[in-house]
Design a protein around this motif. Sequence first.
Motif, short mmCIF file in Angstrom:
data_model
loop_
_atom_site.label_atom_id
_atom_site.label_comp_id
_atom_site.label_asym_id
_atom_site.label_seq_id
_atom_site.Cartn_x
_atom_site.Cartn_y
_atom_site.Cartn_z
N LEU A 179 0.83 -1.21 0.00
CA LEU A 179 0.00 0.00 0.00
C LEU A 179 0.86 1.26 0.00
N ALA A 180 1.96 1.24 0.75
CA ALA A 180 2.87 2.39 0.75
C ALA A 180 3.47 2.60 -0.64
N LEU A 181 3.85 1.50 -1.28
CA LEU A 181 4.38 1.58 -2.65
C LEU A 181 3.33 2.15 -3.59
N THR A 182 2.11 1.70 -3.46
CA THR A 182 1.01 2.17 -4.32
C THR A 182 0.84 3.67 -4.19
N LYS A 183 0.78 4.16 -2.97
CA LYS A 183 0.57 5.59 -2.73
C LYS A 183 1.73 6.42 -3.27
N GLY A 184 2.96 5.94 -3.02
CA GLY A 184 4.12 6.69 -3.49
C GLY A 184 4.21 6.74 -5.00
N LEU A 185 3.97 5.60 -5.65
CA LEU A 185 4.03 5.56 -7.11
C LEU A 185 2.93 6.39 -7.75
N ALA A 186 1.76 6.39 -7.13
CA ALA A 186 0.64 7.16 -7.69
C ALA A 186 0.98 8.64 -7.79
N ARG A 187 1.68 9.14 -6.80
CA ARG A 187 2.07 10.55 -6.82
C ARG A 187 3.26 10.78 -7.77
N ALA A 188 4.18 9.84 -7.78
CA ALA A 188 5.38 10.01 -8.60
C ALA A 188 5.09 9.92 -10.09
N PHE A 247 -10.61 8.76 -13.18
CA PHE A 247 -10.26 9.78 -12.19
C PHE A 247 -9.91 9.13 -10.85
N VAL A 248 -9.52 7.85 -10.90
CA VAL A 248 -9.19 7.10 -9.69
C VAL A 248 -7.70 6.77 -9.70
N PHE A 287 -12.32 -3.03 -13.54
CA PHE A 287 -12.87 -1.68 -13.42
C PHE A 287 -11.76 -0.64 -13.23
N LEU A 288 -10.84 -0.90 -12.31
CA LEU A 288 -9.78 0.06 -12.03
C LEU A 288 -8.86 0.26 -13.22
N ALA A 289 -8.71 -0.77 -14.04
CA ALA A 289 -7.87 -0.66 -15.23
C ALA A 289 -8.55 0.08 -16.37
N SER A 290 -9.86 0.20 -16.30
CA SER A 290 -10.64 0.71 -17.42
C SER A 290 -10.81 2.23 -17.38
N ASP A 291 -11.35 2.76 -18.47
CA ASP A 291 -11.66 4.19 -18.54
C ASP A 291 -12.76 4.58 -17.58
N LEU A 292 -13.52 3.60 -17.08
CA LEU A 292 -14.56 3.90 -16.10
C LEU A 292 -13.97 4.46 -14.80
N ALA A 293 -12.68 4.16 -14.56
CA ALA A 293 -12.01 4.64 -13.35
C ALA A 293 -10.96 5.70 -13.68
N VAL A 336 -7.30 2.65 -2.53
CA VAL A 336 -7.28 1.27 -2.06
C VAL A 336 -8.72 0.78 -2.03
N TRP A 337 -9.03 -0.16 -2.91
CA TRP A 337 -10.40 -0.65 -3.04
C TRP A 337 -10.55 -1.98 -2.30
N GLY A 338 -11.32 -1.95 -1.23
CA GLY A 338 -11.57 -3.16 -0.47
C GLY A 338 -12.54 -4.08 -1.18
N VAL A 339 -12.18 -5.36 -1.28
CA VAL A 339 -13.08 -6.40 -1.78
C VAL A 339 -13.05 -7.47 -0.70
N ASP A 340 -13.69 -7.16 0.41
CA ASP A 340 -13.40 -7.87 1.67
C ASP A 340 -14.64 -8.34 2.44
N GLY A 341 -15.81 -8.24 1.85
CA GLY A 341 -17.00 -8.67 2.56
C GLY A 341 -17.36 -7.81 3.75
N GLY A 342 -16.73 -6.61 3.82
CA GLY A 342 -17.02 -5.70 4.92
C GLY A 342 -16.12 -5.86 6.14
N SER A 343 -14.96 -6.50 5.95
CA SER A 343 -14.10 -6.79 7.10
C SER A 343 -13.47 -5.53 7.70
N ILE A 344 -13.26 -4.50 6.89
CA ILE A 344 -12.61 -3.27 7.38
C ILE A 344 -13.66 -2.38 8.03
N ARG A 345 -13.44 -2.03 9.27
CA ARG A 345 -14.41 -1.25 10.02
C ARG A 345 -14.09 0.24 10.05
#
Length: 266
Positions: free
Chosen positions: A164-173, A249-250, A241-247, A254-263
Amino acid sequence: MQTNLAGKTVLITGAALGIGRATALAFAREGAEVALVDIDRAGVDAVIAEIKALGAKASAGIGDLSTGDGVIGAMGEALKPLGGSLDVLVNNVGSGAVRTFDQLTDEEWDKTFQLNFMSYVRATRVALPILRQKGGVIINNASDLARQPEPVPVDYSASKSAVLALTKGLARAEAPKIRVNAVAPGPIWTPFWSKPGGFAETMGKFHNMPPKQAVEHEMSLRQLPLGRLGEPEEVANVVVFLASDLASFVTSAVWGVDGGSIRSII
């Protein structure tokens, strides 16, 4: 709604089984050309046959992604048939076992990070010069345990937090030409869980229960709102979805696909 992924080139690591396989097939159904990277040649060949049955193109690179040479060799082999083109990189490979902090040796910590984190660093390093030419997308497969760690497996959680740290840093860079996002799956029923020595078996040893009973017990402890394990295709749908033009502006998300585990609300 149109994804506009037809004709795009996509490379997926850890593509032979589970989420990687489901993701490769999902991109193929959208008309993308898919390059699969994995250590399991037989598994990759089986997925390629499925992709070709859908009428899509596929190539493969075989190598041990826990090593630098393995990543470079496999990536080069998989990219060659694409003619130097790449639009989407999906860093997906990973593994883990249920062990307490006291049980983990330095070697086991290093093994976890080499595969679950450094393979992402190395694959991205290979892909970036190509993606920078005309823009593209990177999607990293993390975990709900990166955001909400449990007592075990702490090494797996730490490696996914690094993702996740790598993701955030690369997104800005790499903005604005390259979008970088992560998916954070919860418990998804794949060979990652069910294989000999996988999460289910090692969780059974940890809880002193049969594997299936141990998994059900763990899910009750986590109090998943949806009350079940997810399916690989449910993660693959979000990756597409994240790879497509639908996203378009994204990025840095971090997109959770977790059944609601993150509170947490953040």
